[in-house]
Design an enzyme around this catalytic site. Structure first.
Site, PDB file in Angstrom:
ATOM      1  N   HIS A   1       0.835  -1.203   0.000  1.00 55.49           N
ATOM      2  CA  HIS A   1       0.000   0.000   0.000  1.00 55.49           C
ATOM      3  C   HIS A   1       0.872   1.256   0.000  1.00 55.49           C
ATOM      4  O   HIS A   1       0.610   2.211  -0.738  1.00 55.49           O
ATOM      5  CB  HIS A   1      -0.898   0.054   1.245  1.00 55.49           C
ATOM      6  CG  HIS A   1      -1.937  -0.989   1.332  1.00 55.49           C
ATOM      7  ND1 HIS A   1      -2.080  -1.786   2.441  1.00 55.49           N
ATOM      8  CD2 HIS A   1      -2.897  -1.380   0.465  1.00 55.49           C
ATOM      9  CE1 HIS A   1      -3.094  -2.608   2.258  1.00 55.49           C
ATOM     10  NE2 HIS A   1      -3.606  -2.393   1.053  1.00 55.49           N
TER      11      HIS A   1
ATOM     12  N   LYS B   1     -16.444  -6.936   4.737  1.00 56.61           N
ATOM     13  CA  LYS B   1     -15.209  -7.447   5.334  1.00 56.61           C
ATOM     14  C   LYS B   1     -15.259  -7.310   6.847  1.00 56.61           C
ATOM     15  O   LYS B   1     -15.673  -6.284   7.377  1.00 56.61           O
ATOM     16  CB  LYS B   1     -13.989  -6.665   4.812  1.00 56.61           C
ATOM     17  CG  LYS B   1     -13.614  -6.952   3.387  1.00 56.61           C
ATOM     18  CD  LYS B   1     -12.311  -6.242   3.041  1.00 56.61           C
ATOM     19  CE  LYS B   1     -11.884  -6.522   1.619  1.00 56.61           C
ATOM     20  NZ  LYS B   1     -10.625  -5.850   1.294  1.00 56.61           N
TER      21      LYS B   1
ATOM     22  N   ARG C   1      -1.656  -6.284  -8.164  1.00 53.57           N
ATOM     23  CA  ARG C   1      -0.581  -7.222  -7.864  1.00 53.57           C
ATOM     24  C   ARG C   1      -0.448  -8.274  -8.956  1.00 53.57           C
ATOM     25  O   ARG C   1       0.640  -8.657  -9.311  1.00 53.57           O
ATOM     26  CB  ARG C   1      -0.842  -7.934  -6.532  1.00 53.57           C
ATOM     27  CG  ARG C   1      -0.757  -7.031  -5.334  1.00 53.57           C
ATOM     28  CD  ARG C   1      -1.197  -7.747  -4.115  1.00 53.57           C
ATOM     29  NE  ARG C   1      -2.614  -8.100  -4.277  1.00 53.57           N
ATOM     30  CZ  ARG C   1      -3.410  -8.487  -3.310  1.00 53.57           C
ATOM     31  NH1 ARG C   1      -2.952  -8.606  -2.099  1.00 53.57           N
ATOM     32  NH2 ARG C   1      -4.668  -8.765  -3.527  1.00 53.57           N
TER      33      ARG C   1
ATOM     34  N   SER D   1      -3.085  -7.659   2.869  1.00 51.65           N
ATOM     35  CA  SER D   1      -3.393  -7.496   4.293  1.00 51.65           C
ATOM     36  C   SER D   1      -3.831  -8.822   4.895  1.00 51.65           C
ATOM     37  O   SER D   1      -3.474  -9.149   6.031  1.00 51.65           O
ATOM     38  CB  SER D   1      -4.489  -6.444   4.472  1.00 51.65           C
ATOM     39  OG  SER D   1      -4.017  -5.171   4.103  1.00 51.65           O
TER      40      SER D   1
END
Length: 161
Positions: A18, A42, A92, A130
């Site tokens: 990040h 989430k 990514r 994360s």
């Protein structure tokens, strides 16, 4: 006219991946908002306040960055409120692209005046997420190369390690 960007995410917790996107985005915009989302889909480890604090600490050296909370709003609507014309997103791998493409095209339909810009992560951060960071930390693994030291300490406290 100032180039204002917004980098939305859950940041639970903020990782070096990040921070790489934030640092590179900082060079692209005159002002960059980091929008910490309260994602109802989430379950987060850290509270919104904790995530905001970590991001503020991690970006205190970047004078044209502001950490804000995006609650109960679509990112494109929040971007409009802030005067941001660009949403910054990090990629990514190919699997990220499919999801991000869907979100970007939906956002474009909702707010045609807002663009989405994708930055590829550096190779050393391609595996970072994360979720993976939390999993490694939960079992006492070394996350020192994944996150800043203060985030590593916060993870240890959460998992009592």
């Amino acid at each position: 006219m100032k180039k204002i960007g917004i980098y939305p995410g859950t940041f639970d917790p903020v990782t070096n991946g990040h921070l790489d996107i934030i640092g590179r985005g900082y060079e692209l915009f005159d002002y960059l908002y980091i929008a910490v989302a309260e994602n109802i889909n989430k379950k987060t480890l850290f509270t919104v306040e904790e995530r905001v604090d970590m991001l503020k600490k991690a970006t205190k050296h970047l004078e044209r960055v502001e950490v804000v909370v995006c609650a109960d709003a679509l990112v494109v609507d929040f971007a409009n409120q802030l005067g941001a014309k660009t949403i910054l997103r990090g990629l990514r791998a190919v699997t990220d692209f499919e999801y991000e493409f869907q979100i970007a095209t939906t956002n474009k339909r909702l707010q045609p005046n807002i663009e989405t810009v994708f930055l590829m992560t550096r190779a050393e951060n391609m595996f970072l997420s994360s979720s993976t960071t939390k999993e490694v930390a939960r079992f006492g693994g070394d996350v020192s190369s994944f996150v800043p030291e203060f985030v590593q300490e916060a993870l240890k406290k959460k998992f009592n390690k």
